[in-house]
Design a protein around this motif. Structure first.
Motif, PDB file in Angstrom:
ATOM      1  N   GLU A  75      -6.847  -8.477  -2.625  1.00  0.00           N
ATOM      2  CA  GLU A  75      -6.259  -8.896  -3.718  1.00  0.00           C
ATOM      3  C   GLU A  75      -4.924  -9.431  -3.421  1.00  0.00           C
ATOM      4  O   GLU A  75      -4.427 -10.576  -3.832  1.00  0.00           O
ATOM      5  N   SER A  76      -3.989  -8.972  -2.541  1.00  0.00           N
ATOM      6  CA  SER A  76      -2.651  -9.282  -2.206  1.00  0.00           C
ATOM      7  C   SER A  76      -2.406 -10.600  -1.669  1.00  0.00           C
ATOM      8  O   SER A  76      -1.736 -11.530  -1.897  1.00  0.00           O
ATOM      9  N   HIS A 105     -10.037   1.507  -0.455  1.00  0.00           N
ATOM     10  CA  HIS A 105      -9.173   1.015  -1.413  1.00  0.00           C
ATOM     11  C   HIS A 105      -7.956   0.152  -0.689  1.00  0.00           C
ATOM     12  O   HIS A 105      -7.547  -0.767  -1.349  1.00  0.00           O
ATOM     13  N   LYS A 137      -6.883  -3.530  -1.897  1.00  0.00           N
ATOM     14  CA  LYS A 137      -5.688  -4.176  -2.247  1.00  0.00           C
ATOM     15  C   LYS A 137      -5.155  -5.177  -1.275  1.00  0.00           C
ATOM     16  O   LYS A 137      -4.386  -6.147  -1.762  1.00  0.00           O
ATOM     17  N   LEU A 180       0.634  -1.324  -0.005  1.00  0.00           N
ATOM     18  CA  LEU A 180      -0.104  -0.109  -0.124  1.00  0.00           C
ATOM     19  C   LEU A 180       0.989   1.129   0.210  1.00  0.00           C
ATOM     20  O   LEU A 180       1.942   1.180   0.535  1.00  0.00           O
TER      21      LEU A 180
END
Length: 188
Positions: A183-184, A176, A180, A138
């Motif tokens: 997804e990671s 957000h 993220k 991030l």
């Protein structure tokens, strides 16, 4: 004679009153440190990972707070004010570190990830380890927002006060960050 009542930690007002009187100033600063130093250190440590850096930044935060205590206007709590100083110190430090070592974002992330892979890191559970790695993907401000909301469990209003950012922007940033991270973690 009766027993002594249990000593409670002094509240912000008591600490400020002690600091404002010359004869009790040192005691007030000690109580401020005792009450908030560990919490401030934890916020910084989660951002920079390395103990020595976190320790230095915690000291810098309190030095700055001591020098500027007269400017504290009491429109927030001492906790919020200290967190604001700590987060600004930390973000500035991370920016300088990247520039000093000519890190690209990816190089900086890779260096921190390799630090997480070293034995003896404080987080030993696998999921915590994966989360820490995901957090490194991030941008720093999103990582800060995620940390304050998820790990420190602050309200958006408290976060807005600390970061001087609108609640709407913080909610978007947190959303957000969560996407993220998800997804990671799926890629792992």
């Amino acid at each position: 004679m009766g027993s002594k009542p249990h000593m409670q930690q002094p509240d912000d007002q008591t600490i400020l009153q002690l600091i404002r009187k010359e004869q009790t100033r040192d005691m007030g600063y000690r109580q401020l440190l005792q009450r908030y130093q560990q919490r401030v250190y934890q916020v910084i440590r989660r951002m920079v990972l390395i103990h020595e850096d976190a320790d230095d930044l915690t000291q810098n935060t309190f030095v700055k707070a001591f020098k500027n205590i007269d400017k504290f206007q009491e429109n927030s709590t001492l906790f919020t004010w200290l967190y604001r100083i700590a987060t600004n110190e930390t973000l500035t430090f991370l920016e300088k570190k990247k520039k000093r070592y000519f890190f690209s974002i990816d190089d900086h992330q890779q260096k921190l990830e390799s630090y997480l892979d070293q034995p003896g890191m404080p987080t030993s559970e696998e999921i915590e380890h994966k989360l820490e790695k995901a957090l490194l993907t991030l941008p720093e401000k999103q990582r800060l927002v995620f940390h304050l909301k998820y790990q420190e469990e602050l309200t958006y209003e408290q976060m807005a006060d600390i970061t001087q950012t609108s609640v709407g922007a913080l909610k978007a940033s947190y959303h957000h960050a969560v996407k993220k991270i998800e997804e990671s973690l799926k890629r792992e």
